[in-house]
Write an enzyme that holds these catalytic residues in place. Structure first.
Site, mmCIF file in Angstrom:
data_model
loop_
_atom_site.group_PDB
_atom_site.id
_atom_site.type_symbol
_atom_site.label_atom_id
_atom_site.label_comp_id
_atom_site.label_asym_id
_atom_site.label_seq_id
_atom_site.Cartn_x
_atom_site.Cartn_y
_atom_site.Cartn_z
ATOM 1 N N GLY A 45 0.830 -1.203 0.000
ATOM 2 C CA GLY A 45 0.000 0.000 0.000
ATOM 3 C C GLY A 45 0.857 1.242 0.000
ATOM 4 O O GLY A 45 2.003 1.213 0.471
ATOM 5 N N GLN A 50 2.993 10.005 1.087
ATOM 6 C CA GLN A 50 4.288 9.326 1.216
ATOM 7 C C GLN A 50 5.248 9.674 0.089
ATOM 8 O O GLN A 50 6.457 9.463 0.218
ATOM 9 C CB GLN A 50 4.096 7.807 1.274
ATOM 10 C CG GLN A 50 3.425 7.337 2.562
ATOM 11 C CD GLN A 50 3.312 5.840 2.606
ATOM 12 O OE1 GLN A 50 2.378 5.257 2.064
ATOM 13 N NE2 GLN A 50 4.275 5.180 3.249
ATOM 14 N N LEU A 93 6.387 1.795 4.663
ATOM 15 C CA LEU A 93 7.487 2.167 3.772
ATOM 16 C C LEU A 93 8.146 3.465 4.216
ATOM 17 O O LEU A 93 9.294 3.732 3.855
ATOM 18 C CB LEU A 93 6.981 2.301 2.328
ATOM 19 C CG LEU A 93 6.480 0.997 1.672
ATOM 20 C CD1 LEU A 93 5.888 1.292 0.301
ATOM 21 C CD2 LEU A 93 7.598 -0.025 1.567
ATOM 22 N N GLU A 135 -3.477 3.091 5.428
ATOM 23 C CA GLU A 135 -3.382 4.127 4.387
ATOM 24 C C GLU A 135 -4.291 5.314 4.713
ATOM 25 O O GLU A 135 -3.930 6.470 4.474
ATOM 26 C CB GLU A 135 -3.722 3.551 3.016
ATOM 27 C CG GLU A 135 -2.840 2.399 2.548
ATOM 28 C CD GLU A 135 -1.353 2.648 2.699
ATOM 29 O OE1 GLU A 135 -0.902 3.807 2.603
ATOM 30 O OE2 GLU A 135 -0.615 1.675 2.944
HETATM 31 ZN ZN LIG Z 1 2.570 3.532 5.738
#
Ligand SMILES: [Zn+2]
Length: 169
Positions: A45, A50, A93, A135
């Site tokens: 995701g 991000q 991430l 998310e």
């Molecule tokens: Zn994340």
């Protein structure tokens, strides 16, 4: 185009993102970049903040591109319903190298637009429900460590600050 993924500490990751007013060609390109970036990472995701874009868009694919039809793109998503509880390990991430057990509702129904502006309603349980909520948190300026209890959170934040001081973050 694969874009750099921002890490914990970057302003855009800690502030709520804006609604998408119109699904333009630019938005379609942004989503394509998000998908490529998610697959390259690899991750299941990715939310627009991000990669530095403060808009309410996320992509999720539990198969990381292996199953056609596994990819979901949600623009301006919102929860319709959440229920139950699950306790699983989670990573991000934007926080490479860190994991923690996070409590989340076990089921989640999300409503949002696809790239054609068509409304889609997706029901989810287990990992998909977790991914949606993770998310969605990004769109509200939250990362998973913000959901941890004080000490657990402090330990991770302190380690990140130490890495940042030595230029390793
Ligand atoms: Zn994340």
């Amino acid at each position: 185009m694969i874009r750099p993924i921002l890490k914990y500490g970057e302003h855009v990751l800690h502030h709520p993102a804006d609604h998408v007013a119109n699904i333009t060609g630019e938005i379609a390109t942004l989503v394509q970049d998000m998908i490529e970036t998610m697959y390259a990472a690899p991750g299941i995701g990715l939310a627009a903040p991000q990669i530095g874009i403060p808009l309410r868009i996320f992509v999720v694919d539990l198969s990381v591109g292996r199953n056609s039809g596994g990819l979901l793109t949600l623009v301006n998503p919102e929860f319709v319903d959440r229920d139950g509880m699950q306790l699983e390990e989670e990573g991000c991430l934007s926080l490479p190298g860190f994991n923690a057990t996070v409590a989340r509702p076990g089921k989640a129904t999300v409503r949002g637009l696809d790239l054609n502006g068509k409304e889609q309603v997706v029901e989810s349980t287990e990992l998909l429900a977790r991914a949606f909520q993770h998310e969605m948190d990004h769109l509200d300026g939250r990362v998973f460590v913000d959901r941890l209890r004080g000490i657990q959170r402090d330990v991770i934040v302190r380690r990140i600050k130490k890495l940042a001081r030595t230029g390793k973050w």
